[in-house]
Design a protein around this motif. Structure first.
Motif, PDB file in Angstrom:
ATOM      1  N   GLU A 576     -85.551  -2.055  26.367  1.00 12.57           N
ATOM      2  CA  GLU A 576     -85.980  -3.232  27.252  1.00 12.57           C
ATOM      3  C   GLU A 576     -87.376  -3.583  27.143  1.00 12.57           C
ATOM      4  OE1 GLU A 576     -86.112  -4.788  32.068  1.00 12.57           O
ATOM      5  OE2 GLU A 576     -84.931  -3.017  31.499  1.00 12.57           O
ATOM      6  N   LEU A 577     -87.887  -4.517  27.344  1.00 12.42           N
ATOM      7  CA  LEU A 577     -89.266  -5.202  26.969  1.00 12.42           C
ATOM      8  C   LEU A 577     -89.590  -6.066  28.156  1.00 12.42           C
ATOM      9  CD1 LEU A 577     -91.200  -6.585  24.096  1.00 12.42           C
ATOM     10  CD2 LEU A 577     -91.553  -7.209  26.434  1.00 12.42           C
ATOM     11  N   GLY A 578     -90.467  -5.438  29.301  1.00 16.03           N
ATOM     12  CA  GLY A 578     -90.613  -5.824  30.411  1.00 16.03           C
ATOM     13  C   GLY A 578     -91.829  -5.615  31.047  1.00 16.03           C
ATOM     14  N   HIS A 579     -92.000  -6.091  32.535  1.00 18.88           N
ATOM     15  CA  HIS A 579     -93.364  -5.632  32.959  1.00 18.88           C
ATOM     16  C   HIS A 579     -93.328  -4.420  33.824  1.00 18.88           C
ATOM     17  CE1 HIS A 579     -94.875  -9.621  32.127  1.00 18.88           C
ATOM     18  NE2 HIS A 579     -93.997 -10.135  32.627  1.00 18.88           N
ATOM     19  N   VAL A 580     -94.127  -3.580  34.061  1.00 17.44           N
ATOM     20  CA  VAL A 580     -94.300  -2.592  35.147  1.00 17.44           C
ATOM     21  C   VAL A 580     -95.498  -2.816  35.993  1.00 17.44           C
ATOM     22  CG1 VAL A 580     -93.069  -0.936  33.507  1.00 17.44           C
ATOM     23  CG2 VAL A 580     -95.662  -1.078  33.297  1.00 17.44           C
ATOM     24  N   PHE A 581     -95.637  -2.040  37.083  1.00 21.25           N
ATOM     25  CA  PHE A 581     -96.688  -2.301  37.945  1.00 21.25           C
ATOM     26  C   PHE A 581     -97.060  -0.982  38.589  1.00 21.25           C
ATOM     27  CE2 PHE A 581     -93.153  -5.374  38.171  1.00 21.25           C
ATOM     28  CZ  PHE A 581     -93.700  -6.693  38.078  1.00 21.25           C
ATOM     29  N   ALA A 582     -98.531  -1.157  38.839  1.00 19.50           N
ATOM     30  CA  ALA A 582     -99.323   0.003  39.430  1.00 19.50           C
ATOM     31  C   ALA A 582    -100.285  -0.323  40.540  1.00 19.50           C
ATOM     32  CB  ALA A 582    -100.224   0.962  38.267  1.00 19.50           C
ATOM     33  N   ALA A 583    -100.696   0.356  41.146  1.00 23.88           N
ATOM     34  CA  ALA A 583    -101.625  -0.007  42.365  1.00 23.88           C
ATOM     35  C   ALA A 583    -102.801  -0.659  41.756  1.00 23.88           C
ATOM     36  CB  ALA A 583    -102.052   1.189  43.325  1.00 23.88           C
ATOM     37  N   PRO A 584    -103.301  -1.724  42.454  1.00 19.64           N
ATOM     38  CA  PRO A 584    -104.449  -2.395  41.846  1.00 19.64           C
ATOM     39  C   PRO A 584    -105.764  -1.663  41.864  1.00 19.64           C
ATOM     40  CG  PRO A 584    -104.057  -3.312  44.070  1.00 19.64           C
ATOM     41  CD  PRO A 584    -102.710  -2.199  43.715  1.00 19.64           C
ATOM     42  N   PRO A 585    -106.466  -1.516  40.953  1.00 17.00           N
ATOM     43  CA  PRO A 585    -107.910  -0.789  40.848  1.00 17.00           C
ATOM     44  C   PRO A 585    -108.706  -1.487  41.871  1.00 17.00           C
ATOM     45  CG  PRO A 585    -107.599  -2.317  38.913  1.00 17.00           C
ATOM     46  CD  PRO A 585    -106.198  -2.342  39.404  1.00 17.00           C
ATOM     47  N   LYS A 586    -109.891  -0.761  41.922  1.00 15.99           N
ATOM     48  CA  LYS A 586    -110.828  -1.133  43.085  1.00 15.99           C
ATOM     49  C   LYS A 586    -111.078  -2.446  42.879  1.00 15.99           C
ATOM     50  CE  LYS A 586    -115.021   0.553  45.285  1.00 15.99           C
ATOM     51  NZ  LYS A 586    -116.070   1.609  45.227  1.00 15.99           N
ATOM     52  N   ASP A 587    -111.358  -3.234  43.892  1.00 21.09           N
ATOM     53  CA  ASP A 587    -112.100  -4.536  43.986  1.00 21.09           C
ATOM     54  C   ASP A 587    -111.113  -5.526  42.982  1.00 21.09           C
ATOM     55  OD1 ASP A 587    -114.360  -3.727  45.070  1.00 21.09           O
ATOM     56  OD2 ASP A 587    -115.173  -3.032  43.193  1.00 21.09           O
ATOM     57  N   GLN A 588    -110.023  -5.268  42.922  1.00 17.37           N
ATOM     58  CA  GLN A 588    -108.828  -6.186  42.388  1.00 17.37           C
ATOM     59  C   GLN A 588    -107.830  -6.267  43.484  1.00 17.37           C
ATOM     60  OE1 GLN A 588    -107.573  -5.755  38.189  1.00 17.37           O
ATOM     61  NE2 GLN A 588    -105.330  -6.027  39.016  1.00 17.37           N
ATOM     62  N   LEU A 589    -107.408  -7.539  43.820  1.00 16.36           N
ATOM     63  CA  LEU A 589    -106.301  -8.006  44.942  1.00 16.36           C
ATOM     64  C   LEU A 589    -104.872  -7.637  44.427  1.00 16.36           C
ATOM     65  CD1 LEU A 589    -105.737  -9.200  47.468  1.00 16.36           C
ATOM     66  CD2 LEU A 589    -105.627 -11.343  46.579  1.00 16.36           C
ATOM     67  N   LEU A 590    -104.538  -8.188  42.984  1.00 17.81           N
ATOM     68  CA  LEU A 590    -103.050  -7.918  42.684  1.00 17.81           C
ATOM     69  C   LEU A 590    -102.894  -6.866  41.957  1.00 17.81           C
ATOM     70  CD1 LEU A 590    -102.868 -11.680  41.188  1.00 17.81           C
ATOM     71  CD2 LEU A 590    -102.015 -10.795  43.323  1.00 17.81           C
ATOM     72  N   PRO A 591    -101.479  -6.290  41.945  1.00 16.87           N
ATOM     73  CA  PRO A 591    -101.374  -5.133  41.057  1.00 16.87           C
ATOM     74  C   PRO A 591    -101.656  -5.100  39.711  1.00 16.87           C
ATOM     75  CG  PRO A 591     -99.688  -5.793  42.520  1.00 16.87           C
ATOM     76  CD  PRO A 591    -100.628  -7.044  42.656  1.00 16.87           C
ATOM     77  N   ASP A 592    -101.817  -3.875  39.081  1.00 21.59           N
ATOM     78  CA  ASP A 592    -102.245  -3.644  37.687  1.00 21.59           C
ATOM     79  C   ASP A 592    -100.666  -4.129  36.924  1.00 21.59           C
ATOM     80  OD1 ASP A 592    -103.159  -3.144  35.156  1.00 21.59           O
ATOM     81  OD2 ASP A 592    -103.207  -1.068  35.362  1.00 21.59           O
TER      82      ASP A 592
END
Length: 800
Positions: A576-592
């Motif tokens: 599978e080729l797809g998106h993964v998500f991590a908590a946003p870094p400092k001063d960023q609103l959206l997830p990584d």
């Protein structure tokens, strides 16, 4: 947005017919959904006064209203809840006509004769308000034609305003576009306000300047009462219900200038002043619609000096400090709030108001004080506002105007019109866009800088200026052209081609592409040996059991492997080729958010009768990885032994691209497989696709096929378990030089006879020369060089 023509005349001397004005608005991108002439179909409707309201004898929800209308008295059956004795209303007697060709007749309703009807706003074509009868000014002469009282001879343009055109949410904004279109002057007088004193008695504290960059407040003494007929008439035509002089003035200025404001009853505030702050967790506020709203720390509030909430900023005021008939002093708040914050709170609460609709689009931060002065000017005229001190203006970081570099040649190319710099500049000036910095040295002499006004927050890029020029010329005037297909052929970017190549390679190897859900359970993360610290949780997940945005793809693939095994298919190869998500870094609103590639193969490799079937092993995973590396022609990829959560200790390696670790390949831990309900063995990998696709490429040169025979042999080395097979292969390739055509691992063997911590690694090598048949001594020499290199570099001992 409903725009009365008479109101437009206050700012621009329009002489065109309403139909021509509507066509002009359409050309300007302000779509006219309807051209209303509310009084065109209305005849015979009069002003009347209710003398007495009596219960209907045969219906609980109906009432009998005795009315007088100048020429006599009569009785009407009415079901509206707001009718009271002495109320002045619009009365449609028998024979009167209402919009839609509806003719009134005398008829019986539940046994009582009703001589016509009392009208609401909707029945007069003034809006959708249908909750009660439309009240008229109590001083209006009875028997007067309602069309004269309500200005129903006027024409109203019902506009559909796109979300980017915040300026068009005002009468002045629409007038500005029409003045530019017809070449007429725009006259917007600055409000004249008398002020005295050095400071206001109230205080202002802004605790959230990032959410409220500008905030003004002033105290004003007022005498409550009805607003004048001309103001009520305009508000009604614009679709708003008149309430009182103070409230009507704030609504009037909002419609006129696009700037919402709010009036708090000064005596009802618990502390003479305003505080702008974010809500506390669990805090509540009862708004003007008598609904208690539960607030979150992301909601912006306007509070009194005691920090008690009195309004949800930019959306709706609170009931506690609402102005009323006994109000004698108000605190007028006029501010600029960040659009995103207003939009988030409005949508979360399901609370949308005329004010929030404007703040969400973006009001003019540099027009706030002028709007405040305009409110005071009108309150002075119609509410007896007393002279007071200047407004308190909290504006620590003034918002600068956008400066946009414009290339007229580019404007002409996009629009497909023969335009020069002068034409482009003249198209922009009437819209309040200033021209500065004519072309510098080395530039096209037509280039310039457009300085956008702050009442146009949608103008930030050159393409926005192109759109403005297109609107001024008329969107319907832009000619139709065919694209130059030889110059504008579509195509994929190098990254898109590389992504597709990766998928093609995996499918070409016989593996099946899977698409698993991006929302997984907490247990899926912990089963893989990871913590929940850096995960992202969805607040509105489709299933409460699966609220985590996946930090890896392997959990989904392992559940798919288990699902197939439970249905009798234990041998699967899924990727599978797809998106993964991590908590946003400092001063960023959206997830990584990143792209990952994951692969799992389980069960048995079926090769019979060509060769014996065998369980899957790590080399099945590394073969797939190597195929991708070869297809992408990556120059620096290696594997380095490294234990990783989810993989079996001692049988996993980090995937290293250009000296950066981007993933793991190896055998999946049997305990992990058991936790997911999958049967083993299973091997695979997961890697960050971005760095893989961005990896350095090796030089690719064509090499002709050799017509001379190859010398193939097997070399088996006894090595420490810690020595990676990839490192041994790299050593052999370097030692073999140009004569080495291929080298690959084909067997791994462990036995007590080899010694503790030892294993045998069998490598098939093939030597060939492009221009001659190799002699025995040449083959022996290059073979010995490979053996010596492995012995020196890795301590390998050749097995006999």
């Amino acid at each position: 947005m409903r725009v009365p023509l008479s109101w437009l005349h206050d700012f621009v001397p329009l002489e065109a017919e309403p139909r021509a004005i509507a066509e002009a608005l359409d050309r300007l991108g302000l779509e006219v959904e309807a051209l209303d002439a509310p009084g065109a179909e209305i005849t015979g409707v009069k002003v009347a006064r209710i003398l007495e309201v009596r219960p209907h004898p045969n219906a609980d929800k109906l009432q009998l209203c005795d009315i007088e209308f100048g020429d006599g008295t009569t009785t009407v059956v009415c079901g509206a809840p707001n009718v009271v004795n002495g109320m002045v209303v619009a009365y449609a007697p028998s024979g009167a006509m209402l919009p839609g060709g509806f003719k009134l007749e005398q008829r019986k309703i539940r046994g009582e004769v009703s001589d016509g009807m009392l009208c609401s706003s909707r029945e007069l074509g003034l809006g959708d308000e249908h909750d009660g009868i439309l009240p008229l000014n109590a001083r209006t002469e009875l028997g007067t034609d309602v069309r004269d009282v309500l200005g129903l001879h006027d024409v109203v343009f019902d506009l559909s305003v796109t979300p980017n055109r915040s300026d068009a949410m005002s009468i002045i904004g629409v007038a500005r576009d029409l003045a530019a279109h017809f070449g007429l002057p725009l006259d917007v007088p600055d409000p004249s306000v008398d002020v005295s004193g050095d400071a206001d008695m109230i205080s202002v504290v802004v605790d959230a300047p990032d959410r409220a960059p500008r905030f003004t407040a002033r105290s004003i003494g007022v005498a409550m009462g009805p607003s004048p007929e001309w103001m009520q008439r305009r508000l009604t035509l614009a679709g708003m219900r008149p309430i009182s002089n103070v409230v009507d003035v704030t609504n009037y200025v909002m419609l006129e200038r696009g700037q919402p404001s709010h009036a708090f009853d000064l005596d009802r505030l618990r502390g003479p002043g305003l505080v702008v702050r974010l809500a506390n967790e669990g805090e509540t506020l009862t708004t003007l619609d008598d609904v208690q709203r539960k607030l979150l720390p992301s909601d912006l509030l306007i509070c009194d000096a005691d920090r008690r909430p009195q309004a949800i900023a930019g959306i709706m005021g609170g009931a506690e400090a609402e102005v009323h008939h006994g109000t004698t002093g108000i605190v007028l708040e006029v501010a600029y709030f960040r659009p995103m914050g207003i939009s988030m709170t409005s949508k979360r609460l399901g609370l949308r108001s005329e004010a929030s609709a404007r703040f969400e689009r973006g009001v003019d931060p540099n027009g706030v004080l002028r709007a405040s002065d305009r409110v005071v000017q009108l309150l002075t005229e119609i509410a007896g506002a007393s002279v007071g001190p200047p407004a308190i203006d909290e504006y620590p970081k003034p918002i600068e105007r956008e400066r946009i570099r414009v290339r007229p040649a580019r404007v002409a190319a996009v629009l497909g019109l023969p335009l020069d710099g002068t034409q482009v500049r003249e198209a922009l000036r009437p819209l309040g866009i200033e021209i500065a910095d004519i072309a510098t040295v080395g530039e096209d002499p037509d280039n310039f800088t457009a300085v956008a006004p702050t009442f146009r927050p949608d103008l930030t890029r050159e393409i926005d200026i192109v759109e403005e020029v297109g609107r001024r010329i008329g969107l319907d005037s832009i000619p139709r052209t065919l694209p130059h297909t030889t110059e504008q052929g579509g195509g994929l970017t190098p990254r898109q081609r590389a992504r597709r190549l990766v998928t093609d390679v995996m499918v070409g190897l016989g593996h099946s592409e899977a698409m698993t859900l991006p929302l997984i359970a907490e247990a899926d993360v912990t089963r893989l040996g990871r913590t929940l610290d850096a995960t992202v949780r969805a607040t509105n997940a489709l299933s409460a059991d699966e609220p985590i945005l996946r930090p890896a793809i392997l959990p989904g693939l392992l559940k798919s492997v288990a699902h197939n095994a439970s249905h009798g298919l234990a041998d699967v190869a899924l990727f599978e080729l797809g998106h993964v998500f991590a908590a946003p870094p400092k001063d960023q609103l959206l997830p990584d958010e990143r792209d990952h590639l994951a692969f799992v193969i389980s069960g048995t490799v079926r090769r019979s009768p060509i060769e014996p079937d065998r369980p899957v092993d790590v080399y099945d995973a590394t073969d797939a990885l190597n195929a991708i590396v070869d297809a992408l022609a990556l120059g620096s990829v290696q594997t380095r032994a490294e234990d990783t959560a989810g993989f079996r200790a001692g049988r996993a390696a980090a995937i290293v691209v250009d000296d950066a670790s981007i993933g793991t390949v190896g055998e999946l831990d049997p305990s992990i497989l058991d936790a997911f309900g999958a049967t083993g063995p299973a091997v695979g990998f997961e890697l960050d696709l971005g760095p893989l696709l961005a990896g350095s490429r090796r030089d690719q040169a064509f090499t002709g096929l050799s017509h001379y025979p190859a010398a193939a042999m097997d070399l088996a080395f006894v090595l420490d378990d810690s020595v990676p097979a990839a490192a041994v292969l790299a050593t052999i390739r370097a030692a073999g030089g140009e004569l080495l055509e291929d080298a690959r691992v084909f067997d791994e063997f462990r036995s007590d006879a080899l010694g503790a911590g030892k294993r045998s690694l069998a490598i098939a090598v093939r030597f060939r020369s492009p221009d001659r048949t190799l002699k025995d001594e040449e083959i022996t020499k290059v073979r010995n060089a490979c053996i010596t290199a492995v012995a020196k570099r890795h301590g390998g001992e050749l097995r006999s």
